[in-house]
Design a protein around this motif. Structure first.
Motif, PDB file in Angstrom:
ATOM      1  N   PRO A 146       0.848  -1.207   0.000  1.00 21.84           N
ATOM      2  CA  PRO A 146       0.000   0.000   0.000  1.00 21.84           C
ATOM      3  C   PRO A 146       0.879   1.252   0.000  1.00 21.84           C
ATOM      4  N   SER A 147       0.305   2.437   0.120  1.00 19.79           N
ATOM      5  CA  SER A 147       1.129   3.650   0.346  1.00 19.79           C
ATOM      6  C   SER A 147       0.307   4.595   1.229  1.00 19.79           C
ATOM      7  N   ALA A 188       2.453   6.695 -11.099  1.00 21.03           N
ATOM      8  CA  ALA A 188       3.000   6.851  -9.743  1.00 21.03           C
ATOM      9  C   ALA A 188       2.838   8.307  -9.299  1.00 21.03           C
ATOM     10  N   ARG A 312      12.217  -0.836 -22.072  1.00 21.90           N
ATOM     11  CA  ARG A 312      12.721   0.555 -22.023  1.00 21.90           C
ATOM     12  C   ARG A 312      13.781   0.681 -20.929  1.00 21.90           C
TER      13      ARG A 312
HETATM   14  P1  NDP Z   1       4.811   3.078 -15.701  1.00 21.03           P
HETATM   15  O1  NDP Z   1       3.392   3.310 -16.042  1.00 21.03           O
HETATM   16  O2  NDP Z   1       5.838   4.023 -16.190  1.00 21.03           O
HETATM   17  O3  NDP Z   1       5.263   1.614 -16.156  1.00 21.03           O
HETATM   18  C1  NDP Z   1       4.599   0.487 -15.686  1.00 21.03           C
HETATM   19  C2  NDP Z   1       5.109  -0.777 -16.330  1.00 21.03           C
HETATM   20  O4  NDP Z   1       4.606  -0.859 -17.650  1.00 21.03           O
HETATM   21  C3  NDP Z   1       6.623  -0.868 -16.450  1.00 21.03           C
HETATM   22  O5  NDP Z   1       7.016  -2.196 -16.235  1.00 21.03           O
HETATM   23  C4  NDP Z   1       6.867  -0.401 -17.891  1.00 21.03           C
HETATM   24  O6  NDP Z   1       8.084  -0.885 -18.444  1.00 21.03           O
HETATM   25  C5  NDP Z   1       5.678  -1.000 -18.588  1.00 21.03           C
HETATM   26  N1  NDP Z   1       5.338  -0.287 -19.806  1.00 21.03           N
HETATM   27  C6  NDP Z   1       5.179   1.044 -19.982  1.00 21.03           C
HETATM   28  N2  NDP Z   1       4.842   1.306 -21.264  1.00 21.03           N
HETATM   29  C7  NDP Z   1       4.795   0.124 -21.917  1.00 21.03           C
HETATM   30  C8  NDP Z   1       4.519  -0.270 -23.257  1.00 21.03           C
HETATM   31  N3  NDP Z   1       4.212   0.623 -24.186  1.00 21.03           N
HETATM   32  N4  NDP Z   1       4.576  -1.577 -23.566  1.00 21.03           N
HETATM   33  C9  NDP Z   1       4.882  -2.507 -22.632  1.00 21.03           C
HETATM   34  N5  NDP Z   1       5.158  -2.197 -21.339  1.00 21.03           N
HETATM   35  C10 NDP Z   1       5.110  -0.886 -20.981  1.00 21.03           C
HETATM   36  O7  NDP Z   1       4.981   2.958 -14.108  1.00 21.03           O
HETATM   37  P2  NDP Z   1       4.147   3.575 -12.905  1.00 21.03           P
HETATM   38  O8  NDP Z   1       4.099   5.045 -12.993  1.00 21.03           O
HETATM   39  O9  NDP Z   1       2.858   2.869 -12.745  1.00 21.03           O
HETATM   40  O10 NDP Z   1       5.122   3.147 -11.686  1.00 21.03           O
HETATM   41  C11 NDP Z   1       6.465   3.602 -11.671  1.00 21.03           C
HETATM   42  C12 NDP Z   1       7.203   3.056 -10.481  1.00 21.03           C
HETATM   43  O11 NDP Z   1       6.696   3.605  -9.294  1.00 21.03           O
HETATM   44  C13 NDP Z   1       7.156   1.531 -10.307  1.00 21.03           C
HETATM   45  O12 NDP Z   1       8.493   1.067 -10.338  1.00 21.03           O
HETATM   46  C14 NDP Z   1       6.547   1.335  -8.926  1.00 21.03           C
HETATM   47  O13 NDP Z   1       7.122   0.287  -8.161  1.00 21.03           O
HETATM   48  C15 NDP Z   1       6.813   2.665  -8.264  1.00 21.03           C
HETATM   49  N6  NDP Z   1       5.828   2.929  -7.215  1.00 21.03           N
HETATM   50  C16 NDP Z   1       6.181   2.714  -5.914  1.00 21.03           C
HETATM   51  C17 NDP Z   1       5.263   2.921  -4.921  1.00 21.03           C
HETATM   52  C18 NDP Z   1       5.555   2.625  -3.497  1.00 21.03           C
HETATM   53  O14 NDP Z   1       4.658   2.686  -2.680  1.00 21.03           O
HETATM   54  N7  NDP Z   1       6.745   2.286  -3.128  1.00 21.03           N
HETATM   55  C19 NDP Z   1       3.906   3.404  -5.222  1.00 21.03           C
HETATM   56  C20 NDP Z   1       3.645   3.545  -6.630  1.00 21.03           C
HETATM   57  C21 NDP Z   1       4.580   3.330  -7.590  1.00 21.03           C
HETATM   58  P3  NDP Z   1       9.314   0.187 -18.685  1.00 21.03           P
HETATM   59  O15 NDP Z   1       9.771   0.568 -17.316  1.00 21.03           O
HETATM   60  O16 NDP Z   1      10.313  -0.563 -19.473  1.00 21.03           O
HETATM   61  O17 NDP Z   1       8.703   1.353 -19.427  1.00 21.03           O
END
Ligand code: NDP
Ligand code: PYC
Length: 340
Positions: A146-147, A188, A312
């Motif tokens: 959660p967060s 995020a 990516r």
């Molecule tokens: P994104 O929406 O940027 O990416 C989510 C996932 O989708 C990644 O694995 C990404 O791979 C993949 N992806 C994105 N575009 C494509 C595509 N066109 N085709 C296929 N796969 C795709 O991430 P979020 O903003 O949702 O989250 C970012 C980070 O924030 C995460 O690492 C998460 O753990 C972190 N986070 C941490 C929290 C915490 O409480 N500690 C809370 C919320 C988020 P790629 O990276 O290669 O683009």
């Protein structure tokens, strides 16, 4: 370090050393500082900007408001043959993860499946470094937490859920694992914070303002409520994460984490759940055939020009290992100011 226009270019060693200096300057023990600097460097290397060097500002603020125990020593509890719990004792989560990992992996290899609960931790990090560490040992990994309650459920307007990330990694023979890691919110929160820092507009489906209207203003979004990704589907996943990585492991939900914060603005305080599965135990003599079938499946995705999640990041990783990382001058100056 070299500079070009408004960006600063750093080697990965420089990012790690700078992170350690900032974190120890704010009172963290070396063990915590090293664990955190390692993950921040990994995130900046993979161009995960919302969870890279920017998080030094978040850690420093969380330490300054005096809630985090900067010298906490995580302790392990052997809950059952397949479950280990790590108590972070009000420290950051990453040292607790490192502490529990060997026992957790051992249990997964012995039982075929194991769970690790991390409890009572301040959490700010991306989850993919953790599931990648599980896949690097040949196991399948899942992680979630959660967060703070920043996200409205689909159909509602008031924040209930956290941004609740869900990460998965599948080990692949001779290559990078298959990994995804996403917030169950549309994006995020760290990304909205970065837009707010730069006065950049956000897409209108990311959040609503405090009057419940879709907004493109990042600052108004931070005052209002974020939206789940995929409507009711992201909403259900966010709820599942509150239940599994909150109620089930005896730790706080995002609403409880927000209340615990008492408005001081520290990073969320709660637990995390990780699950590891050993394909060798599941598949026995069919292990190699099972992994080969997985390769056929993943091959069918890329064969048509679609990209796998994390591609990516892996491309960015190769670039950063070669050329170093680039961060904005404004962020670099804000990080240096933490050393004053
Ligand atoms: P994104 O929406 O940027 O990416 C989510 C996932 O989708 C990644 O694995 C990404 O791979 C993949 N992806 C994105 N575009 C494509 C595509 N066109 N085709 C296929 N796969 C795709 O991430 P979020 O903003 O949702 O989250 C970012 C980070 O924030 C995460 O690492 C998460 O753990 C972190 N986070 C941490 C929290 C915490 O409480 N500690 C809370 C919320 C988020 P790629 O990276 O290669 O683009
Ligand atoms: O970016 O949503 C986020 C986040 C919350 C806690 C750490 N990162």
């Amino acid at each position: 370090m070299s500079t070009e226009s408004t960006d600063v270019v750093l080697t990965l060693d420089e990012v790690y050393a700078l992170s350690c200096r900032v974190l120890t300057r704010h009172g963290l023990s070396d063990a915590h500082a090293n664990a955190i600097a390692h993950v921040i460097t990994q995130c900046q290397r993979d161009e995960c900007h919302s969870h890279g060097v920017y998080r030094l500002l978040v850690c420093a603020r969380s330490l300054r408001v005096g809630k985090v125990n900067p010298r906490a020593e995580p302790t392990l509890r052997d809950v059952s043959a397949g479950i280990v719990a790590v108590d972070a004792h009000h420290g950051f989560s990453l040292l607790a993860f490192e502490t529990g990992l060997p026992v957790f992996l051992d249990k997964a290899r012995q039982q075929g499946i194991a769970a690790m609960a991390i409890n009572h931790c301040y959490h700010f990090s991306a989850l993919w470094p953790e599931v990648e560490a599980i896949a690097a040992q040949g196991l399948v990994g899942l992680a979630m937490n959660p967060s703070h309650s920043w996200v409205a459920p689909a159909g509602g307007k008031e924040p209930v859920f956290g941004t609740n990330p869900l990460a998965f990694a599948w080990p692949r023979p001779g290559g990078q694992p298959f990994v995804f890691d996403f917030a169950t919110s549309a994006i995020a929160r760290g990304d909205i914070e970065l837009h707010a820092r730069q006065d950049k507009a956000i897409p209108s489906h990311w959040a609503i303002d405090s009057a419940g209207r879709p907004t493109t203003d990042a600052k108004a979004a931070l005052q209002g409520a974020m939206q789940t990704f995929g409507g009711h589907k992201g909403s259900a996943l966010a709820a599942m994460i509150e239940l599994l990585a909150g109620a089930l492991i005896g730790d706080l939900t995002s609403m409880e984490s927000q209340a615990y914060d008492e408005g001081v603005g520290a990073t969320p305080y709660h637990g995390e759940l990780l699950i590891a599965l050993d394909p060798k135990v599941f598949l026995g003599d069919d292990y190699e055939a099972g992994l080969a079938r997985a390769e056929t499946l993943l091959g069918a995705v890329v064969a048509q020009g679609a990209r796998l999640p994390s591609q990516r990041r892996f491309d960015a990783r190769a670039r950063s290992l070669r050329d170093g990382v680039r961060i904005s001058r404004a962020l670099y100056d804000d990080v240096l100011a933490l050393l004053e």
